[in-house]
Design an enzyme around this catalytic site. Structure first.
Site, PDB file in Angstrom:
ATOM      1  N   LEU A  72       0.889  -1.062  -0.221  1.00  0.00           N
ATOM      2  CA  LEU A  72       0.058  -0.215   0.002  1.00  0.00           C
ATOM      3  C   LEU A  72       0.947   1.262   0.036  1.00  0.00           C
ATOM      4  O   LEU A  72       1.890   1.331   0.936  1.00  0.00           O
ATOM      5  CB  LEU A  72      -1.093   0.120   1.176  1.00  0.00           C
ATOM      6  CG  LEU A  72      -1.935   1.168   1.239  1.00  0.00           C
ATOM      7  CD1 LEU A  72      -3.159   0.560   1.824  1.00  0.00           C
ATOM      8  CD2 LEU A  72      -1.307   2.265   2.066  1.00  0.00           C
ATOM      9  N   ILE A  73       0.523   2.011  -0.959  1.00  0.00           N
ATOM     10  CA  ILE A  73       1.501   3.385  -0.959  1.00  0.00           C
ATOM     11  C   ILE A  73       0.497   4.503  -0.944  1.00  0.00           C
ATOM     12  O   ILE A  73      -0.615   4.910  -1.526  1.00  0.00           O
ATOM     13  CB  ILE A  73       1.906   3.654  -2.495  1.00  0.00           C
ATOM     14  CG1 ILE A  73       2.581   2.122  -3.004  1.00  0.00           C
ATOM     15  CG2 ILE A  73       2.864   4.726  -2.552  1.00  0.00           C
ATOM     16  CD1 ILE A  73       3.009   2.240  -4.530  1.00  0.00           C
ATOM     17  N   SER A 119      13.798  11.993   3.782  1.00  0.00           N
ATOM     18  CA  SER A 119      14.599  13.119   3.261  1.00  0.00           C
ATOM     19  C   SER A 119      15.927  13.257   3.766  1.00  0.00           C
ATOM     20  O   SER A 119      16.086  12.749   5.240  1.00  0.00           O
ATOM     21  CB  SER A 119      14.100  14.436   3.136  1.00  0.00           C
ATOM     22  OG  SER A 119      14.800  15.397   2.681  1.00  0.00           O
ATOM     23  N   SER A 125      -0.359   9.817  -6.201  1.00  0.00           N
ATOM     24  CA  SER A 125      -1.011  10.566  -7.347  1.00  0.00           C
ATOM     25  C   SER A 125       0.042  11.055  -8.268  1.00  0.00           C
ATOM     26  O   SER A 125      -0.136  11.299  -9.341  1.00  0.00           O
ATOM     27  CB  SER A 125      -2.209  11.506  -7.071  1.00  0.00           C
ATOM     28  OG  SER A 125      -1.473  12.401  -6.075  1.00  0.00           O
ATOM     29  N   GLY A 180       4.562  12.545  -8.422  1.00  0.00           N
ATOM     30  CA  GLY A 180       5.950  12.369  -7.787  1.00  0.00           C
ATOM     31  C   GLY A 180       6.327  11.137  -7.522  1.00  0.00           C
ATOM     32  O   GLY A 180       6.273  10.063  -8.342  1.00  0.00           O
ATOM     33  N   ILE A 181       7.269  11.000  -6.405  1.00  0.00           N
ATOM     34  CA  ILE A 181       7.529   9.851  -5.762  1.00  0.00           C
ATOM     35  C   ILE A 181       6.670   8.880  -5.798  1.00  0.00           C
ATOM     36  O   ILE A 181       6.913   7.617  -6.339  1.00  0.00           O
ATOM     37  CB  ILE A 181       8.550  10.029  -4.591  1.00  0.00           C
ATOM     38  CG1 ILE A 181       9.736  10.998  -4.763  1.00  0.00           C
ATOM     39  CG2 ILE A 181       8.700   8.750  -3.798  1.00  0.00           C
ATOM     40  CD1 ILE A 181      10.023  11.277  -3.591  1.00  0.00           C
ATOM     41  N   GLY A 182       5.785   9.055  -5.329  1.00  0.00           N
ATOM     42  CA  GLY A 182       4.460   8.026  -5.057  1.00  0.00           C
ATOM     43  C   GLY A 182       3.816   7.185  -6.106  1.00  0.00           C
ATOM     44  O   GLY A 182       3.856   6.031  -6.230  1.00  0.00           O
ATOM     45  N   TYR A 208       9.570  22.089   7.171  1.00  0.00           N
ATOM     46  CA  TYR A 208       9.200  20.533   6.684  1.00  0.00           C
ATOM     47  C   TYR A 208      10.673  19.491   7.266  1.00  0.00           C
ATOM     48  O   TYR A 208      10.395  18.691   7.421  1.00  0.00           O
ATOM     49  CB  TYR A 208       9.670  20.729   4.926  1.00  0.00           C
ATOM     50  CG  TYR A 208      10.093  19.429   4.308  1.00  0.00           C
ATOM     51  CD1 TYR A 208       9.025  18.715   3.870  1.00  0.00           C
ATOM     52  CD2 TYR A 208      11.199  19.133   4.140  1.00  0.00           C
ATOM     53  CE1 TYR A 208       9.221  17.521   3.125  1.00  0.00           C
ATOM     54  CE2 TYR A 208      11.455  17.940   3.115  1.00  0.00           C
ATOM     55  CZ  TYR A 208      10.443  17.101   2.892  1.00  0.00           C
ATOM     56  OH  TYR A 208      10.729  15.844   2.195  1.00  0.00           O
ATOM     57  N   GLY A 257       0.007   8.708  -1.018  1.00  0.00           N
ATOM     58  CA  GLY A 257       0.386  10.040  -1.799  1.00  0.00           C
ATOM     59  C   GLY A 257       1.065   9.461  -3.278  1.00  0.00           C
ATOM     60  O   GLY A 257       2.103   9.930  -3.695  1.00  0.00           O
TER      61      GLY A 257
END
Length: 255
Positions: A5-6, A125, A10, A12-14, A138, A8
């Site tokens: 299960l991932i 990150s 939609s 970029g990275i996900g 962030y 985010g």
């Protein structure tokens, strides 16, 4: 192959992780706040999931079925000096980047623990181990995320559940370009903001991060921390070797 299960997924990275894992034969459950954004992904399931909403998480996990691996990727950033960043924005970053990740982990962990196997993969990150000016809110959320992840590694490891923290540097995903910016006209922190491209260093692609995530999932003994790319490895090594008696600087800035 694993059921993954991932969050985010939609963009970029996900999204790149979903594509990479599906290509490797894993059963992929892609989730996002707007499931219509997942329509073109060739995955097993596409579900609505807002990591800041407990009911949304509960519904998505019930629909997903048994999950072997959680890739906790949902997150956002802002650009602002800490002197001026709205505290509401800091709270939002922590709700999404930190507590949201913990919320979904809490949802999948009981079944993993009872089964005696599982893997939590947190997309962090290099800013989970060092700080950059103007991105401090962030970075704080990622430092907190890494504390949560490392604690989980200690708490759930003896139940057979692995924990990994993936640490890219700057990623060419477009997320930074879309970040909210809180700087006034003729802001005294403008030189720091202008220097961000230099401070962030070379970029890696979402696909490179996705490959690192997939390799970590496929690894028979996955490591706790996974720097992604030579720039991240260099920055984290420099931070580790730097003296502790003064602030760490990746580069000097001409104010």
């Amino acid at each position: 192959m694993s059921s993954v299960l991932i969050t985010g997924a939609s963009k970029g990275i996900g999204r790149a992780v979903a594509v990479e894992l599906a290509a490797r034969g894993h059963r992929v459950v892609a989730t996002a706040r707007r499931p219509e954004a997942l329509a073109d992904l060739d995955v097993d399931q596409r579900l609505s999931l807002d990591v800041t909403d407990q009911d949304s998480v509960d519904r998505a996990l019930a629909a997903a079925g048994e999950i072997d691996v959680l890739v906790s990727n949902a997150g956002e950033t802002v650009r602002a000096p800490l002197e001026a960043i709205p505290l509401g924005e800091v709270e939002r970053l922590f709700r999404l980047n930190t507590l949201g990740a913990l919320r979904v982990a809490q949802g999948v962990l009981p079944a993993m623990r009872e089964r005696g196997s599982g893997h939590l993969v947190f997309v962090s990150s290099i800013q989970g181990r060092l700080v950059l000016p103007i991105i401090g809110g962030y970075g704080a959320s990622k430092w907190a995320l890494e504390a949560i992840a490392e604690t989980l590694a200690i708490e759930v490891g003896h139940f057979g559940v692995n924990v990994s923290i993936v640490q890219p540097g700057a990623v060419s995903s477009g997320g930074a370009a879309g970040a909210k910016v809180y700087l006034k006209d003729e802001d005294p922190y403008a030189p720091l903001y202008a220097a961000l491209p230099l401070l962030r260093g070379e970029t890696v692609t979402p696909e490179e991060v996705a490959a690192a995530v997939a390799d970590t999932i496929d690894h028979p003994r996955p490591p706790l921390r996974v720097p992604v790319g030579a720039p991240a490895e260099k920055a984290l090594r420099a931070r580790k070797e730097a003296p502790e008696d003064e602030p760490f600087r990746l580069a000097e800035i001409d104010w």
